[in-house]
Design a protein around this motif. Structure first.
Motif: not given
Lengths: 97, 268
Positions: B110-113, B201-204
């Protein structure tokens, strides 16, 4: 407070009340008359809760929606997608299974 | 006896009320949003073209700005080649490829995406056709109704459900869910589902605060969301178990789940 601490605090309070009721010297008439009920109440409580949990879980298992329509619709859409993608020039890899 | 049970139930009810009241904040609707859909894949050569076709069709129909980011973890079955073909068909602005060398876990995928995501909202879903793009408009409308931080798909309430599960699978699922609700009171009914919409930003922030690997990662994400006082809403979804390939629920999944549950129980 973590959930573990919340549970320990809650159970600790209940245990303290129970322990006081079965050991206190100056028993009230209520505690005297219902001594056995109070003594075994934790076991009864656990049993009742177990029954409650089992019935809730089983009820939810039997009422779990089986989405057969969604599955059938998806099968149709897979067919449609394959046809449309072929038209757009997509080359499918041969299925091996 | 009965009093104690009633007392406990009232207690749980009041705690839930607190959680709900935290969830209803301000209202704000914005139509300049863009949605980045993340598809982590591993050996999905049969499913990927279908899911992308359905996504493109759905998103074009409902007129939302979107992009699809495929994160393939070095699948040996040619998933990446299929994705490249799809990119040629649908365009580089719609299909973005972010492949990685090998399997490195969901959180980092996810981070990579997200690193190259241009949307302000991120939608995560499985590429194996168990999640249907037709629910995406419901996610978006729900998010906009009260400006929620997270919208999670749920199999357990309303019209939600599953297809292709036998009695045992349903029993394990419902049992595990009951236990989780009892111990963690997460304020969401489906913790292990992975069809969700997040503010970027919440997901990060949530990913960075998670330690679990594998599918229990999804459970930790929702628990951390509650911990950070993010607002979480739910929409019912149907889950059609894998059409191609095999679905897994073995002893190791159950052990992973139990460990994650105890970890979160003791630390959050």
């Amino acid at each position: 407070m973590t959930k573990l601490q919340e549970w320990l605090a809650g159970l600790g309070i209940l245990f303290a009340i129970w322990f006081h009721l079965i050991t206190s010297k100056d028993h009230s008439t209520f505690a005297n008359e219902n001594y056995n009920v109070i003594l075994y109440s934790p076991i009864v409580f656990v049993l009742i809760f177990g029954l409650y949990a089992a019935s809730v879980v089983l009820y939810r298992v039997f009422t779990f929606n089986d989405c057969e329509e969604a599955a059938m619709e998806l099968q149709k859409e897979i067919k449609e997608a394959k046809e449309e993608l072929l038209k757009l020039g997509f080359k499918f890899k041969e299925m091996t299974n | 006896m009965v009093y104690i049970i009633t007392f406990l139930q009232i207690g749980i009810f009041i705690l839930n009320l607190f959680q709900w009241s935290n969830m209803s904040k301000q209202k704000e609707v914005d139509n300049s949003n863009k949605y980045s859909i993340l598809l982590p894949t591993y050996n999905e050569v049969q499913n990927l073209p279908i899911i992308i076709y359905l996504l493109v069709k759905q998103m074009n129909q409902s007129n939302y700005e979107y992009e699809i980011i495929v994160i393939d973890d070095g699948s040996p079955d040619g998933t990446l080649e299929a994705a490249e073909q799809l990119q040629k068909i649908y365009g580089k602005d719609k299909i973005i490829l972010r492949p990685r060398e090998k399997k490195l876990g969901l959180g980092t995928a996810y981070i990579h995406g997200i690193q190259h995501a241009t949307g302000n909202f991120i939608i995560i879903m499985d590429a194996d056709l168990s999640h249907h793009p037709k629910f995406i408009p419901a996610f978006i409308e729900k998010q906009q109704s009260k400006n929620y931080d997270v919208v999670s798909g749920t199999r357990y309430i309303g019209e939600g459900g599953v297809f292709g599960w036998d009695f045992k699978r349903k029993l394990v699922s419902r049992g595990a869910n009951f236990l989780t609700q009892l111990l963690l009171r997460p304020g969401a009914s489906d913790l292990t589902g992975s069809f969700r919409l997040y503010k970027k930003d919440v997901l990060e922030k949530l990913i960075n605060s998670c330690v679990s690997k594998g599918y229990v990662f999804q459970m930790e994400m929702i628990i951390r969301a509650r911990q950070c006082n993010y607002t979480v809403a739910e929409v019912p979804i149907t889950f059609v178990d894998r059409v191609y390939g095999e679905s897994k629920l073995g002893g190791s999944e159950i052990i992973q789940f139990a460990r994650a549950l105890l970890y979160l129980f003791a630390t959050t």
